[in-house]
Design an enzyme around this catalytic site. Structure first.
Site, PDB file in Angstrom:
ATOM      1  N   CYS A  22      23.698   2.268  78.793  1.00 38.43           N
ATOM      2  CA  CYS A  22      25.122   2.010  79.035  1.00 38.43           C
ATOM      3  C   CYS A  22      26.044   2.639  78.003  1.00 38.43           C
ATOM      4  CB  CYS A  22      25.372   0.508  79.081  1.00 38.43           C
ATOM      5  SG  CYS A  22      25.195  -0.321  77.486  1.00 38.43           S
TER       6      CYS A  22
ATOM      7  N   PHE B 147      19.559  -4.003 102.593  1.00 34.37           N
ATOM      8  CA  PHE B 147      20.100  -3.023 103.539  1.00 34.37           C
ATOM      9  C   PHE B 147      20.941  -3.671 104.652  1.00 34.37           C
ATOM     10  CE2 PHE B 147      19.480   0.695 106.440  1.00 34.37           C
ATOM     11  CZ  PHE B 147      19.655   1.714 105.531  1.00 34.37           C
TER      12      PHE B 147
ATOM     13  N   GLU C 273      12.146  -6.179  99.747  1.00 35.65           N
ATOM     14  CA  GLU C 273      13.485  -6.668 100.058  1.00 35.65           C
ATOM     15  C   GLU C 273      13.538  -8.130 100.522  1.00 35.65           C
ATOM     16  OE1 GLU C 273      15.843  -3.082 102.013  1.00 35.65           O
ATOM     17  OE2 GLU C 273      13.770  -3.175 102.684  1.00 35.65           O
TER      18      GLU C 273
ATOM     19  N   VAL D 224      33.263  -0.771  60.583  1.00 34.01           N
ATOM     20  CA  VAL D 224      32.142  -1.533  60.009  1.00 34.01           C
ATOM     21  C   VAL D 224      31.004  -1.537  61.037  1.00 34.01           C
ATOM     22  CG1 VAL D 224      31.392  -3.697  58.966  1.00 34.01           C
ATOM     23  CG2 VAL D 224      33.728  -2.893  58.607  1.00 34.01           C
TER      24      VAL D 224
ATOM     25  N   ARG E 148      21.141  -3.239 110.785  1.00 37.83           N
ATOM     26  CA  ARG E 148      20.245  -4.258 110.212  1.00 37.83           C
ATOM     27  C   ARG E 148      20.998  -5.575 110.030  1.00 37.83           C
ATOM     28  NH1 ARG E 148      15.128  -4.889 107.803  1.00 37.83           N
ATOM     29  NH2 ARG E 148      14.553  -2.743 108.267  1.00 37.83           N
TER      30      ARG E 148
ATOM     31  N   GLU F  26      18.343   6.314  97.015  1.00 34.00           N
ATOM     32  CA  GLU F  26      17.765   6.745  98.292  1.00 34.00           C
ATOM     33  C   GLU F  26      18.493   7.978  98.817  1.00 34.00           C
ATOM     34  OE1 GLU F  26      17.279   3.632 101.176  1.00 34.00           O
ATOM     35  OE2 GLU F  26      16.939   5.019 102.821  1.00 34.00           O
TER      36      GLU F  26
ATOM     37  N   ALA G 104      31.606  -7.134  62.450  1.00 30.16           N
ATOM     38  CA  ALA G 104      32.167  -7.868  61.322  1.00 30.16           C
ATOM     39  C   ALA G 104      33.265  -8.800  61.804  1.00 30.16           C
ATOM     40  CB  ALA G 104      32.733  -6.884  60.314  1.00 30.16           C
TER      41      ALA G 104
ATOM     42  N   GLN H 277      14.664   8.342  95.022  1.00 34.31           N
ATOM     43  CA  GLN H 277      13.719   7.685  95.942  1.00 34.31           C
ATOM     44  C   GLN H 277      13.369   8.624  97.076  1.00 34.31           C
ATOM     45  OE1 GLN H 277      16.548   3.942  95.580  1.00 34.31           O
ATOM     46  NE2 GLN H 277      15.006   3.511  97.105  1.00 34.31           N
TER      47      GLN H 277
HETATM   48  C1  LIG Z   1      28.710  -5.481  73.976  1.00 35.50           C
HETATM   49  C2  LIG Z   1      29.848  -6.096  73.247  1.00 35.50           C
HETATM   50  C3  LIG Z   1      30.066  -7.450  73.379  1.00 35.50           C
HETATM   51  C4  LIG Z   1      31.150  -8.043  72.740  1.00 35.50           C
HETATM   52  N1  LIG Z   1      31.334  -9.375  72.911  1.00 35.50           N
HETATM   53  C5  LIG Z   1      32.394  -9.978  72.349  1.00 35.50           C
HETATM   54  C6  LIG Z   1      32.616 -11.355  72.548  1.00 35.50           C
HETATM   55  O1  LIG Z   1      31.836 -12.046  73.209  1.00 35.50           O
HETATM   56  N2  LIG Z   1      33.723 -11.900  72.000  1.00 35.50           N
HETATM   57  C7  LIG Z   1      34.594 -11.177  71.256  1.00 35.50           C
HETATM   58  O2  LIG Z   1      35.565 -11.724  70.778  1.00 35.50           O
HETATM   59  N3  LIG Z   1      34.387  -9.868  71.022  1.00 35.50           N
HETATM   60  C8  LIG Z   1      33.322  -9.252  71.555  1.00 35.50           C
HETATM   61  N4  LIG Z   1      33.112  -7.913  71.347  1.00 35.50           N
HETATM   62  C9  LIG Z   1      34.053  -7.162  70.507  1.00 35.50           C
HETATM   63  C10 LIG Z   1      33.537  -6.787  69.096  1.00 35.50           C
HETATM   64  O3  LIG Z   1      32.175  -6.915  68.970  1.00 35.50           O
HETATM   65  C11 LIG Z   1      34.123  -7.623  68.023  1.00 35.50           C
HETATM   66  O4  LIG Z   1      35.510  -7.502  68.057  1.00 35.50           O
HETATM   67  C12 LIG Z   1      33.590  -7.284  66.616  1.00 35.50           C
HETATM   68  O5  LIG Z   1      33.773  -8.378  65.801  1.00 35.50           O
HETATM   69  C13 LIG Z   1      34.193  -6.057  66.014  1.00 35.50           C
HETATM   70  O6  LIG Z   1      33.622  -5.839  64.730  1.00 35.50           O
HETATM   71  P1  LIG Z   1      33.147  -4.401  64.222  1.00 35.50           P
HETATM   72  O7  LIG Z   1      32.726  -4.540  62.813  1.00 35.50           O
HETATM   73  O8  LIG Z   1      32.142  -3.820  65.093  1.00 35.50           O
HETATM   74  O9  LIG Z   1      34.500  -3.604  64.345  1.00 35.50           O
HETATM   75  P2  LIG Z   1      34.782  -2.067  64.279  1.00 35.50           P
HETATM   76  O10 LIG Z   1      34.600  -1.444  65.603  1.00 35.50           O
HETATM   77  O11 LIG Z   1      34.052  -1.443  63.153  1.00 35.50           O
HETATM   78  O12 LIG Z   1      36.337  -2.147  63.955  1.00 35.50           O
HETATM   79  C14 LIG Z   1      37.220  -2.782  64.823  1.00 35.50           C
HETATM   80  C15 LIG Z   1      38.677  -2.663  64.368  1.00 35.50           C
HETATM   81  O13 LIG Z   1      38.898  -3.446  63.208  1.00 35.50           O
HETATM   82  C16 LIG Z   1      39.423  -2.651  62.163  1.00 35.50           C
HETATM   83  N5  LIG Z   1      38.905  -3.162  60.914  1.00 35.50           N
HETATM   84  C17 LIG Z   1      37.611  -3.509  60.671  1.00 35.50           C
HETATM   85  N6  LIG Z   1      37.514  -4.015  59.419  1.00 35.50           N
HETATM   86  C18 LIG Z   1      38.735  -3.954  58.882  1.00 35.50           C
HETATM   87  C19 LIG Z   1      39.282  -4.331  57.619  1.00 35.50           C
HETATM   88  N7  LIG Z   1      38.519  -4.863  56.673  1.00 35.50           N
HETATM   89  N8  LIG Z   1      40.584  -4.138  57.405  1.00 35.50           N
HETATM   90  C20 LIG Z   1      41.379  -3.588  58.355  1.00 35.50           C
HETATM   91  N9  LIG Z   1      40.930  -3.224  59.565  1.00 35.50           N
HETATM   92  C21 LIG Z   1      39.625  -3.415  59.815  1.00 35.50           C
HETATM   93  C22 LIG Z   1      38.972  -1.271  62.504  1.00 35.50           C
HETATM   94  O14 LIG Z   1      39.753  -0.285  61.913  1.00 35.50           O
HETATM   95  C23 LIG Z   1      39.079  -1.262  63.996  1.00 35.50           C
HETATM   96  O15 LIG Z   1      40.379  -1.047  64.417  1.00 35.50           O
HETATM   97  C24 LIG Z   1      32.030  -7.281  71.953  1.00 35.50           C
HETATM   98  C25 LIG Z   1      31.803  -5.912  71.805  1.00 35.50           C
HETATM   99  C26 LIG Z   1      30.730  -5.323  72.445  1.00 35.50           C
HETATM  100  C27 LIG Z   1      30.496  -3.862  72.279  1.00 35.50           C
HETATM  101  S1  FES Z   2      22.477   1.812  75.857  1.00 42.00           S
HETATM  102 FE1  FES Z   2      23.061  -0.127  76.598  1.00 42.00          FE
HETATM  103  S2  FES Z   2      23.231  -1.229  74.776  1.00 42.00           S
HETATM  104 FE2  FES Z   2      22.943   0.745  74.091  1.00 42.00          FE
END
Ligand SMILES: Cc1cc2nc3c(=O)[nH]c(=O)nc-3n(C[C@H](O)[C@H](O)[C@H](O)COP(=O)(O)OP(=O)(O)OC[C@H]3O[C@@H](n4cnc5c(N)ncnc54)[C@H](O)[C@@H]3O)c2cc1C
Ligand code: FES
Ligand code: FES
Length: 1337
Positions: free
Chosen positions: A47, A922, A1269, A263, A888, A810, A351, A775
């Site tokens: 994905c 189907f 199926e 982060v 079907r 398919e 984070a 398929q």
């Molecule tokens: C599959 C998936 C599922 C998720 N599920 C949820 C969920 O259930 N609930 C939910 O709320 N969110 C969800 N999220 C969103 C995301 O995971 C969270 O928002 C996560 O906490 C972001 O943290 P990160 O460190 O990856 O951020 P990053 O992608 O590294 O940064 C995010 C943003 O924060 C800024 N930033 C980071 N640290 C600082 C700092 N110290 N000072 C200033 N700016 C900063 C960055 O510049 C950027 O703009 C999901 C994301 C994915 C991909």
């Molecule tokens: S390819 Fe789906 S989680 Fe990374």
């Protein structure tokens, strides 16, 4: 552009090998690096958005702040390669191999039958491995949590958990495999002697021995202890800087105020990949100690902004175990939110600062932080400031009050005090790993010793463009008593304050508004209960809540699943080497578990290979005015742009009728219509260039929904009719007549491996070789030849295996393979393309949405006499297989019920959606779903138990269907009785009634549903198959047949059959691949008949060979297989034979309603029990019992795998999965983030599957039956159990009788149907007065 700088070397380890990368590109992910640079293709791309877990690897690093080595699972698709400096990465290849030694984690998933197509398997293996690396004796809950971020579309999850349960210290239910007292299945009936429940033998498993694991590279430990320095990595467009300390970070931020801090990259990674964002300078502060500290203060706990959510969870749990409960209520709320926040892999890297700073309106943590009044410390070169997360902090959609030169240093999460109560709630379509619809934090402080509100903070996400506080409501409630009057006031005020525009993004407006109230109601009850408990302890009287309201205060909890699988043992005396009927493991399962199984995109790259990216329409219906590729050709690495004029043969294509284009010429007819393609040296370049193509359109009015198609009479021909009896007479005889309708939403296949093609031009005579995930190898060959203008004999299509198909490959695979072949033809170079998930979902169509309108006539007894049905399917912009699918649906419109007077008409709506196509079942499931809808209405109208009405109407042996086919060997009655008995249906029904009497806001429901599924392609000519069997002089056998392997275990079953016919062990037989140059003119692997057809062809070929070998066997009876083969060879006997089979007595004529469309039928019955939360619309699958007739099973493990996999896919279809389109026909749901297939947490808590015993089927090989199926529809039992529970909820509001419920029974539909005071405060806007965000297509 990124500034010019010197670059550092990136140093990390992969599977124990040191890697020094001199040109680390910040835009490259770990996944791309592993697959493309290191050739480690075990780690899969499913994905690219962290939502499927196929790319899971383990990262180990020395954590300087914890002062220890930490191991954690991560999504390689989101991990920038530059974030891995000084880390050690372990991939699936690093832990074991079939050629050396398997790791127990790999062995157990394979042997427990937890790997079907295998595309998800390496990711699941690595999630489990990472868990065990930290915790060799995990609990079941820890195992379930480790899989929150992994999806599997094939298995239904049960066997994976079953295999991994063997690692758990609290494995609990033995699945009746042992004799422990207290087994949850101990109430069931005794098992008869010839039944077996043993699909695998855990005593064979190798014990876990952690001394075999890689150690953390000592070199990294030494390096990490050395001085830290700033690092810079520069790619084509992006500069990545890893500052070594806080001062450097602040300096850099002041120099580059627009630089992005990264982060976990779980937010930024998505923006770059899917929102086309480019951040030329990235600052990576993850290693700075001040951002990683955890500090206990007087007021609470301060977490550095870079602390991962996993670390926060651990700290808060620790704090909760050490501090008094009144102090840790916010912590408890954060933990509740984190329980349902993403998957483990995301939580390990994401984070807390990233969540706050993203400022998403549906962040799960921000409402808690806002309601709790958390303090943030912000830093810049100019100094420090502390701000509160309040209503001023989020200044707009994804905007905060933080200045560009500032960074977030930390957050303080406060303690609570006595008299203060705090809760958090999250409602999402799926419990696990899903983005919230509405999420909230609620905080109340009472005047000491009273129930008078002193302070109240209600913070909501999902109700506006930012996280918001319900300030007005709170103000009005201050100083009031926490009682019923306050509740009334709060609800009417919240209904006004938490208002949403009817067109608000995200849609579901009445539901979201109702949720805002319902969640407050939960909070009200929870607080009332806790206050009563606390005050009563102090001797102050406070009223508790009603007993029947208590369950509304409980947080979502589901027990760990347990299961039983039952099947008939092989007959006594069957030879040991005869594997037919035994639960043999899928023959590729071990390779799949080690990552050694080769899928299309795993084929090593050719030296001069190019990558292709598609250019598709952004409009649903428009004329193309111009295509501008100026900017495109300037992107580095671009070789060519292709469009309709590059097609040497015909641009017209299509599997049944040629009504589609390979490339749109003047007009586009759906969003996602392929207009052109770019080929370039790399995927990144090709995709960048494709995005740079500028197309101008003249928009035309589109038709998107079935409703719009009906209004415009936009239908494909022919309009099918199927009629028997005399409808007019039937309705005249009926006591009652009901009219109604049901809409059944479409479904995305979500095979874990997206469409993939590789075309290799052969230079001579126009020959080309294609490797395709399809398929239908022959259809691919035929349509590629047509587009290239060459005879079919120039094209070879080869299929090793697919990572799932489910009907999606398919016909629609030919779209991509044809384009890729044209590109290979034009450039003379190999060309490859694997669609990204979002493209795949956008372009390739899915299951047809259906609308069924019915008029049903019946007697007071519940006996149905007449049915008039009109079915409409949303076919999309071309025909594809829509006619056969509609046929079907009509063939299954009565499901298992004998209706004397019946008439069905089917319309295929021509719309501007991407063409819909085959999908497991189907059309059958849609037809049967409507049948169960009117059957439910009939039971409700007659006030009779639904099971009684169903049974009354069920066919009997020898009855005739509406298409005049006699039902022979009709086993529904046996399945029904066994299912009733083993599910303890009647006792459950009584228990449910009692439960419902005792609970106002949670209700349970139960339903038992039969299914009958016709087996054969309804297009007669497709019911044929060929096989080719070569015997080599060493006795080894190369088997080829027309079917393709997509995880369903076809090749395994075919080898079992060949092994029995030839009388040789399976180890002597190999199926290498399916290809058009071995077995020609094959039918697609579809319609559940591939085992039946191909096995008979194999049987035929093997019989020929046996006959030829017979003289040598007779003359040397004591000899062995190899002796006879050799003797035949020296005697100049051909050791190669073809086989052929066609199904006899088929052919149906719609005009005359005569002839047989089906060779036979497969049958099954399921009973499901659910519990719904009437306030949120959530449901839990408590228990499912399935009895399935698969004849005499060729392989019970594979058949049970098909039953469970299909059932769970049906659970997705009927309760969870929703494709959402804008009114303009743009698909919103283009990945696992927004489109939810069932996860591990969605399987029934108790699942019992039994294969009907003593039910040989005379019509198929070795008395077996088709299974792919038929079981899917059994998931309708869950839907109708939900409907049953809703009926109980409605009865509380005085509503009885039939009511509509469309599919899927998503939380919003369930909640809206549970009509109560809250729903009436949030009525929907009048249709036609607004443009909705999404439409039901
Ligand atoms: C599959 C998936 C599922 C998720 N599920 C949820 C969920 O259930 N609930 C939910 O709320 N969110 C969800 N999220 C969103 C995301 O995971 C969270 O928002 C996560 O906490 C972001 O943290 P990160 O460190 O990856 O951020 P990053 O992608 O590294 O940064 C995010 C943003 O924060 C800024 N930033 C980071 N640290 C600082 C700092 N110290 N000072 C200033 N700016 C900063 C960055 O510049 C950027 O703009 C999901 C994301 C994915 C991909
Ligand atoms: S390819 Fe789906 S989680 Fe990374
Ligand atoms: S086996 Fe899990 S996706 Fe196919």
């Amino acid at each position: 552009m990124a500034p010019d700088v010197d670059c550092d070397e990136l140093l990390f380890f992969v599977n124990g090998t040191k890697i020094v990368e001199k040109n680390a590109d910040p835009e490259m992910t770990l996944l791309t690096y592993l697959r493309r640079k290191l050739g480690l293709t075990g780690t899969k791309l499913g994905c690219a958005e962290g939502g499927c877990g196929a790319c899971t690897v383990m990262v180990s690093t020395f954590h300087p702040h914890m002062n220890k080595i930490v191991h954690y699972s991560v999504n390689a698709c989101l991990a920038p390669i530059c974030s891995l400096h000084h880390c050690a990465v372990t991939t699936v290849e690093g832990i074991g191999s079939v050629t050396t030694k398997l790791h127990p984690v790999q062995e157990r998933i394979a042997k427990a039958h937890g790997s079907q197509c295998g595309f998800c398997t390496p990711g699941i293996v690595m999630s489990m491995y990472s868990l065990l690396r930290n915790n060799p004796k995990p609990t079941m809950q820890e195992i379930e949590e480790a899989f929150q971020g992994n999806l599997c579309r094939c298995t239904g999850y049960r066997p994976i958990l079953e295999g991994y349960k063997t690692f758990a210290k609290d494995a609990g239910c033995c699945g009746r495999r042992g004799n422990e007292a207290g087994c949850c299945m101990s109430n069931d009936q005794e098992i008869d002697g010839d039944l077996s429940m043993k699909l695998f033998d855990p005593s064979e498993f190798t014990p876990l021995d952690q001394t075999q694991d890689f150690i953390f590279p000592p070199e990294l430990l030494l390096l990490d202890k050395g001085a830290c320095k700033q690092l810079r990595f520069k790619g084509e467009r992006v500069l990545w800087i890893q500052p070594s300390n806080l001062t450097e970070l602040l300096d850099l931020k002041s120099q580059h105020p627009t630089a992005k801090l990264v982060v976990g990259n779980t937010e930024v990674g998505i923006e770059i990949k899917f929102k086309n964002m480019l951040y030329p300078v990235i600052l990576a502060p993850g290693y700075i100690s001040e951002l990683n500290t955890v500090q206990y203060t007087e007021g609470g706990i301060i977490f550095g902004a870079a602390c991962s959510l996993t670390l926060i969870r651990e700290e808060l749990r620790k704090a909760m175990s050490e501090l008094p409960p009144h102090q840790t209520q916010v912590f408890q709320a954060v933990l509740e939110q984190l329980q349902w926040f993403a998957g483990q892999q995301i939580r390990n890297v994401a984070a807390v600062g990233g969540n706050i700073m993203t400022a998403s309106p549906i962040s799960d943590l921000n409402p808690v932080f806002m309601a709790a009044g958390c303090l943030l410390t912000l830093l810049s070169k100019g100094g420090k400031r502390v701000v509160k997360i309040d209503d001023k902090f989020f200044t707009g959609y994804r905007k905060t009050a933080i200045k560009p030169e500032e960074i977030l240093l930390s957050i303080e999460i406060p303690y609570t005090r006595k008299g203060q109560y705090f809760s958090a709630y999250k409602q999402a379509p799926r419990r696990e790993d899903d983005i919230a619809i509405v999420t909230c934090g609620m905080n109340i402080v009472f005047k000491e010793g009273t129930t008078i509100v002193e302070e109240l903070h209600l913070s909501y996400g999902g109700m506006a463009a930012t996280t918001v506080l319900a300030q007005n409501t709170s103000k009005q409630l201050i100083g009031r008593e926490w009682d019923e009057a306050l509740l009334q006031k709060a609800c009417s005020s919240l209904a006004k304050e938490m208002d949403l525009d009817p067109s608000a993004p995200g849609g579901l407006v009445p539901y979201r508004r109702t949720l805002a109230l319902s969640l407050f109601f939960k909070f009200y009850l929870t607080v009332k209960r806790k206050v009563a408990q606390d005050l009563n302890v102090q001797g102050i009287h406070a009223e508790d809540i009603r007993d029947d309201y208590a369950s509304a205060t409980e947080l979502f909890h589901k027990d760990f699943p347990s299961s039983v699988q039952l099947f008939q043992d092989i007959p006594k005396g069957q030879l040991k080497q005869d594997v037919v009927g035994r639960p043999l493991m899928h023959l590729s399962a071990l390779k799949q578990a080690t990552g050694e199984a080769v899928y299309c995109d795993d084929i090593p790259r050719y030296e001069n290979e190019l990558y292709l990216a598609l250019v598709t329409s952004t409009k649903a219906h428009a004329e193309i005015l111009s295509i501008d590729i100026k900017e495109t050709m300037a992107v580095p690495g671009v070789v060519s742009f292709l469009s309709a004029e590059n097609i040497p043969g015909s641009n017209m294509t299509g599997p049944a009728v040629y009504d589609e284009t390979v490339f749109a010429e003047d007009k586009v007819t759906c969003v996602g219509h392929i207009i052109g393609a770019i080929v370039a040296d790399t995927k990144a370049h090709a995709q960048r260039a494709a995005r740079a193509v500028k197309i101008s359109y003249k928009e035309l009015k589109p038709i998107i929904t079935i409703q719009e198609a009906i209004e415009s009479q936009s239908f494909y021909e022919p309009i099918r009719k199927l009629e028997r009896g005399n409808l007019r007479q039937g309705f005249k005889e009926s006591d009652h007549i009901i009219e109604g309708e049901m809409h059944i939403g479409g479904q995305e296949h979500f095979y874990m491996e997206t469409h993939c093609s590789l075309a290799v031009p052969k230079r001579e005579d126009g020959e080309m070789e294609l490797f395709v995930s399809t398929q239908s190898a022959s259809k691919t060959q035929q349509l590629v030849a047509k587009a290239l203008g060459v005879p079919s004999n120039r094209i070879v299509c080869r299929v090793k295996r697919m990572g799932g198909g489910f009907g999606g490959k398919e016909t629609r695979s030919t779209l991509l393979s044809t384009v890729v072949a044209i590109a290979a033809h034009k450039t003379g170079r190999p060309v490859r393309c694997m669609l990204d998930r979002d493209e795949d979902m956008l372009i390739t169509g899915g299951r047809h949405p259906f609308l069924g309108r019915y008029k049903v006539g019946f007697m007071k007894t519940g006996r149905v006499v007449a049915l008039e049905l009109t079915l409409y399917s949303n076919a999309g912009n071309s025909m594809d297989l829509s006619l056969s699918i509609m046929e079907r649906a009509l063939f299954h419109m009565e499901n298992c019920y004998n209706i004397p007077h019946i008439g069905g008409t089917g319309y295929m709506c021509k719309t501007n959606l991407p063409c819909n196509t085959a999908f497991r079942g189907f059309g059958g499931p849609q037809g049967m779903m409507v049948a169960e809808c009117w059957m439910t209405d009939v039971a409700m109208k007659c006030c009779l138990p639904a099971d009684q009405v169903r049974k009354l109407n069920i066919y009997k042996e020898g009855d005739v269907t509406p298409f005049n086919q006699k039902l022979e060997q009709f086993t529904i009655a046996q399945c029904w009785e066994e299912c009733l008995l083993t599910s303890q249906y009647h006792q459950r029904r009584k228990d449910i009634e009692e439960f419902n009497r005792q609970n106002r806001w949670t209700k349970r429901g139960i339903s038992i549903i039969p299914t009958k599924f016709g087996i054969s392609f309804t297009a007669k000519f497709l019911n044929q198959a060929g096989a080719l069997v070569h015997v080599y002089t060493d006795g080894s056998v190369l088997l080829t047949h027309g079917g393709t392997e997509m995880g369903q275990g076809l090749h395994t079953k075919m080898i079992q059959v060949a092994s029995r016919v030839l009388g040789i062990p399976i180890c002597k037989i190999l199926i290498s691949e399916t290809s058009t140059n071995t077995v020609p003119n094959t039918s697609p692997t579809a319609a559940s008949v591939s085992s039946d057809l191909n096995a008979m062809a194999i049987y035929n070929a093997c019989e020929k060979l046996l006959k030829r070998l017979e003289p040598y066997q007779s003359s040397n009876p004591k000899g062995c297989w190899e002796d006879w083969v050799k003797a035949a060879y020296f005697d100049r006997v051909s050791l190669s034979a073809t086989g052929f089979y066609k199904t006899p007595d088929l052919g149906y004529d719609f005009e005359k309603n005569e002839g047989r469309p089906f060779h036979y039928f497969s049958y099954g019955v399921a009973c499901s029990e659910v519990e719904i939360d009437c306030l949120t619309g959530d449901h839990k699958n408590l228990c499912t019992t399935i009895v399935m007739d698969v004849g005499i099973s060729l392989n019970p493990a594979i058949d049970i795998g098909q039953v469970e996999g299909a059932f769970m896919q049906g659970v997705g279809l009927f309760t969870l999965e929703e494709l959402r389109y804008s009114p303009e026909g743009v698909l919103y749901t283009r990945g696992p983030g927004m489109y939810k297939i069932p996860g591990f947490g969605d399987i029934p808590t108790k699942l019992r599957v039994s294969l009907l015993r003593d039910a040989p089927n005379a019509k198929a090989i070795y008395s077996s039956k088709a299974v792919g199926e038929p079981p899917l529809f059994l998931a309708a039992s869950v839907f109708y159990a939900i409907k049953d529970a809703i009926a109980a909820a409605r009865a509380e509001s005085g509503l009885t009788g039939p009511f509509p419920l469309d599919s899927p029974a998503s939380p919003d539909r369930v909640r809206n149907a549970c009509v109560d005071d809250f729903t009436s405060l949030c009525p929907p806007a009048k249709p036609g007065t607004f443009t909705p965000w999404a439409v039901e297509v």
